[in-house]
Motif scaffolding. Structure first.
Motif, PDB file in Angstrom:
ATOM      1  N   MET A   1       0.713  -1.382  -0.415  1.00 40.49           N
ATOM      2  CA  MET A   1       0.279   0.546  -0.625  1.00 40.49           C
ATOM      3  C   MET A   1       1.020   0.817   0.301  1.00 40.49           C
ATOM      4  N   THR A   2       0.604   2.592  -0.283  1.00 36.54           N
ATOM      5  CA  THR A   2       1.107   3.571  -0.509  1.00 36.54           C
ATOM      6  C   THR A   2       0.282   4.481  -0.281  1.00 36.54           C
ATOM      7  N   TYR A   3       0.631   4.814   0.354  1.00 35.84           N
ATOM      8  CA  TYR A   3      -0.547   6.848   1.663  1.00 35.84           C
ATOM      9  C   TYR A   3       0.701   7.604   0.882  1.00 35.84           C
ATOM     10  N   ASN A   4      -0.702   8.480   0.440  1.00 46.36           N
ATOM     11  CA  ASN A   4      -0.445   9.969  -0.284  1.00 46.36           C
ATOM     12  C   ASN A   4      -0.751  11.232   0.635  1.00 46.36           C
ATOM     13  N   LEU A   5       0.639  12.024   0.833  1.00 41.91           N
ATOM     14  CA  LEU A   5       0.450  12.632   1.768  1.00 41.91           C
ATOM     15  C   LEU A   5       0.929  13.906   0.701  1.00 41.91           C
ATOM     16  N   GLY A   6       0.929  13.531  -1.109  1.00 37.91           N
ATOM     17  CA  GLY A   6       1.620  14.640  -1.651  1.00 37.91           C
ATOM     18  C   GLY A   6       0.652  15.445  -1.997  1.00 37.91           C
ATOM     19  N   GLY A   7      -0.875  15.693  -2.874  1.00 40.47           N
ATOM     20  CA  GLY A   7      -1.428  16.467  -3.662  1.00 40.47           C
ATOM     21  C   GLY A   7      -2.430  17.270  -3.168  1.00 40.47           C
ATOM     22  N   GLY A   8      -2.763  18.095  -2.959  1.00 40.29           N
ATOM     23  CA  GLY A   8      -3.506  18.406  -2.066  1.00 40.29           C
ATOM     24  C   GLY A   8      -5.628  18.221  -2.602  1.00 40.29           C
ATOM     25  N   LEU A   9      -5.533  16.853  -2.751  1.00 40.23           N
ATOM     26  CA  LEU A   9      -6.683  16.245  -3.578  1.00 40.23           C
ATOM     27  C   LEU A   9      -7.335  16.037  -1.908  1.00 40.23           C
ATOM     28  N   LEU A 285      15.218  11.414  -1.772  1.00 36.99           N
ATOM     29  CA  LEU A 285      14.228  10.591  -0.305  1.00 36.99           C
ATOM     30  C   LEU A 285      12.923  10.211  -0.881  1.00 36.99           C
ATOM     31  N   LEU A 286      11.910  11.138  -1.704  1.00 35.37           N
ATOM     32  CA  LEU A 286      10.987  10.901  -2.261  1.00 35.37           C
ATOM     33  C   LEU A 286      10.933   9.405  -3.337  1.00 35.37           C
ATOM     34  N   THR A 287      12.300   9.391  -4.614  1.00 33.91           N
ATOM     35  CA  THR A 287      12.675   8.145  -4.657  1.00 33.91           C
ATOM     36  C   THR A 287      13.421   6.766  -3.952  1.00 33.91           C
ATOM     37  N   LYS A 288      13.490   7.157  -3.008  1.00 35.27           N
ATOM     38  CA  LYS A 288      13.930   5.855  -1.927  1.00 35.27           C
ATOM     39  C   LYS A 288      12.398   5.337  -1.524  1.00 35.27           C
ATOM     40  N   VAL A 289      10.929   6.606  -1.100  1.00 34.06           N
ATOM     41  CA  VAL A 289       9.495   5.943  -0.545  1.00 34.06           C
ATOM     42  C   VAL A 289       8.934   6.006  -1.283  1.00 34.06           C
ATOM     43  N   LYS A 290       9.054   5.647  -2.403  1.00 31.93           N
ATOM     44  CA  LYS A 290       7.566   6.492  -3.399  1.00 31.93           C
ATOM     45  C   LYS A 290       6.818   5.224  -3.467  1.00 31.93           C
ATOM     46  N   ASP A 291       7.146   4.239  -3.791  1.00 31.08           N
ATOM     47  CA  ASP A 291       5.938   2.834  -3.446  1.00 31.08           C
ATOM     48  C   ASP A 291       5.474   2.816  -2.095  1.00 31.08           C
ATOM     49  N   LYS A 292       5.858   3.597  -1.251  1.00 32.34           N
ATOM     50  CA  LYS A 292       5.420   3.485  -0.133  1.00 32.34           C
ATOM     51  C   LYS A 292       4.768   4.353   0.655  1.00 32.34           C
ATOM     52  N   VAL A 293       4.860   5.958  -0.070  1.00 36.76           N
ATOM     53  CA  VAL A 293       4.536   7.340   0.608  1.00 36.76           C
ATOM     54  C   VAL A 293       4.967   8.304  -0.084  1.00 36.76           C
ATOM     55  N   PHE A 315      -2.406  16.592   4.439  1.00 39.74           N
ATOM     56  CA  PHE A 315      -3.433  15.553   5.303  1.00 39.74           C
ATOM     57  C   PHE A 315      -4.759  15.895   5.233  1.00 39.74           C
ATOM     58  N   SER A 316      -5.445  16.145   3.545  1.00 43.80           N
ATOM     59  CA  SER A 316      -6.528  15.795   2.951  1.00 43.80           C
ATOM     60  C   SER A 316      -6.833  14.573   2.997  1.00 43.80           C
ATOM     61  N   TYR A 317      -5.968  14.165   2.289  1.00 48.65           N
ATOM     62  CA  TYR A 317      -6.818  13.265   1.328  1.00 48.65           C
ATOM     63  C   TYR A 317      -6.747  11.580   2.391  1.00 48.65           C
ATOM     64  N   SER A 318      -5.809  11.522   3.239  1.00 42.84           N
ATOM     65  CA  SER A 318      -5.268  10.196   3.939  1.00 42.84           C
ATOM     66  C   SER A 318      -5.990  10.248   4.823  1.00 42.84           C
ATOM     67  N   GLU A 324      -0.113   8.803   9.664  1.00 43.53           N
ATOM     68  CA  GLU A 324       0.218   8.317  11.186  1.00 43.53           C
ATOM     69  C   GLU A 324       1.523   7.860   9.958  1.00 43.53           C
ATOM     70  N   LYS A 325       1.085   6.822   8.774  1.00 42.53           N
ATOM     71  CA  LYS A 325       2.266   5.233   9.172  1.00 42.53           C
ATOM     72  C   LYS A 325       3.080   6.526   8.037  1.00 42.53           C
ATOM     73  N   GLY A 326       2.817   7.063   7.357  1.00 44.92           N
ATOM     74  CA  GLY A 326       3.153   7.523   6.349  1.00 44.92           C
ATOM     75  C   GLY A 326       4.617   8.423   7.049  1.00 44.92           C
ATOM     76  N   ILE A 327       4.340   8.746   7.249  1.00 46.92           N
ATOM     77  CA  ILE A 327       5.201   9.851   8.326  1.00 46.92           C
ATOM     78  C   ILE A 327       6.308   9.569   9.357  1.00 46.92           C
ATOM     79  N   GLU A 328       6.158   8.259   9.747  1.00 45.99           N
ATOM     80  CA  GLU A 328       7.234   6.895  10.049  1.00 45.99           C
ATOM     81  C   GLU A 328       7.958   6.299   9.596  1.00 45.99           C
ATOM     82  N   ILE A 329       7.061   5.795   8.419  1.00 45.62           N
ATOM     83  CA  ILE A 329       7.859   5.633   7.003  1.00 45.62           C
ATOM     84  C   ILE A 329       9.142   6.323   6.578  1.00 45.62           C
ATOM     85  N   ILE A 330       8.292   7.915   6.502  1.00 43.27           N
ATOM     86  CA  ILE A 330       9.440   8.351   6.081  1.00 43.27           C
ATOM     87  C   ILE A 330      10.445   8.693   6.858  1.00 43.27           C
TER      88      ILE A 330
END
Length: 335
Positions: A1-9, A285-293, A315-318, A324-330
């Motif tokens: 699963m990929t956690y999306n903390l990117g765009g403002g969806l 950093l994004l290149t390293k984690v993009k499959d996860k977050v 913080f809008s979409y997820s 929490e999981k996405g920030i932990e991965i980062i």
């Protein structure tokens, strides 16, 4: 699963209704629709007239229309530093001379150079989340008059922070062109935005828009009209403010827990945290984690490639758990 903390969806749960539940009228009264749109503007303190109103295909089209109408190659244009990545792309396409308007740690609006226009997001600034203070809004309008430049006010997040007065609502001399988007509170798939300018300027904007797309989708307009008429639009807005405030607090707690070394300010508005972690390269950093977050590297928001130690987290979409999981991965990747 990929956690999306990117765009403002937007969070899908804030939308007023399922699209299939909204009655579709193939023929709508544009006069009645304008009345409802003017209510939205009035909610932001703007007393506009019908002839000052233009519906756009999202706020980026509004930025494009403004840019195409006002900016020629070589013109000096002040834009926030950092600012909305989509706006940077649009402005750069006109080949202007971009002037920095610093917003970290706060706005420095005293631009020394002679400029033709200025672009600002004074409420819930993207990506920093700061709000421009009232006294600085007043000063900015004074500067626009003194130095003869026009202001493009992007109020993309203003409906979520209505207590902030807009520049447009304070404008007495026609110096402000106002744009907002409905995708953050109605539906991201229905590409609609509102643009407000004095009648003479708006006539130019209309001609530009006609050359772009000939007008907005009748289906989109009908769905919006019905949601405004039955009140579900406003119900969704109330729900959005509650949900986003909760998620903003959850992301704050997660940042304190997993990234104590990060530098950031609690966002006053908008949908993002803009954090700085010394010594990192957020693109790598994004290149390293993009499959996860997924997150947005800070360099996207600076027009000169600066900002690699920054990252923008939405913080809008997820869900709270995904935040929490996405920030932990980062945090684990940085360690």
């Amino acid at each position: 699963m990929t956690y999306n903390l990117g765009g403002g969806l937007p969070d899908p749960s804030i939308f007023p209704k399922k699209i299939s539940d909204i009655h579709f009228e193939p023929e709508i009264s544009f006069q009645e629709l304008d009345k409802e749109l003017l209510k939205i503007l009035n909610y932001r303190g703007i007393n506009a007239k019908n002839e000052e109103l233009l519906l756009t295909t999202g706020s980026i089209q509004g930025i494009y229309i403004f840019s195409y109408s006002f900016i020629d190659p070589g013109d000096k244009i002040a834009i926030e530093y950092p600012t909305f990545a989509g706006a940077i792309k649009v402005f750069k396409a006109r080949n202007p001379d971009l002037v920095k308007l610093p917003v970290i740690p706060y706005y420095n609006i005293e631009v020394k150079e002679k400029i033709k226009a200025m672009y600002v997001i004074p409420t819930g600034q993207n990506p920093t989340g700061i709000n421009m203070k009232l006294e600085d809004k007043k000063r900015l309008l004074e500067l626009a008059e003194e130095k003869d430049f026009i202001i493009l006010e992007d109020d993309a997040y203003g409906l979520l922070t209505p207590e902030q007065p807009t520049l447009k609502s304070m404008d007495k001399n026609g110096r402000v062109v106002y744009i907002t988007t409905l995708s953050k509170v109605f539906s991201s798939g229905i590409r609609l935005g509102i643009m407000v300018a004095d009648k003479e300027i708006n006539e130019t904007f209309r001609k530009v828009k006609e050359n772009i797309d000939g007008g907005n989708s009748t289906l989109s307009l009908s769905l919006l009209f019905e949601s405004l008429k039955d009140g579900s639009f406003w119900e969704g807005l109330t729900r959005a403010k509650r949900i986003y405030n909760e998620k903003k607090s959850i992301m704050c707690e997660a940042l304190n827990r997993y990234l104590p070394q990060a530098e950031w300010n609690y966002p006053e508005g908008g949908l993002f945290y803009f954090i700085k972690i010394k010594g990192i390269n957020s693109e790598q950093l994004l290149t390293k984690v993009k499959d996860k977050v997924i997150f947005s590297p800070g360099s996207k928001f600076f027009f000169d490639g600066y900002g690699k130690e920054y990252l923008r987290l939405s913080f809008s979409y997820s869900s709270p758990e995904e935040i929490e999981k996405g920030i932990e991965i980062i945090s684990k990747e940085i360690q």
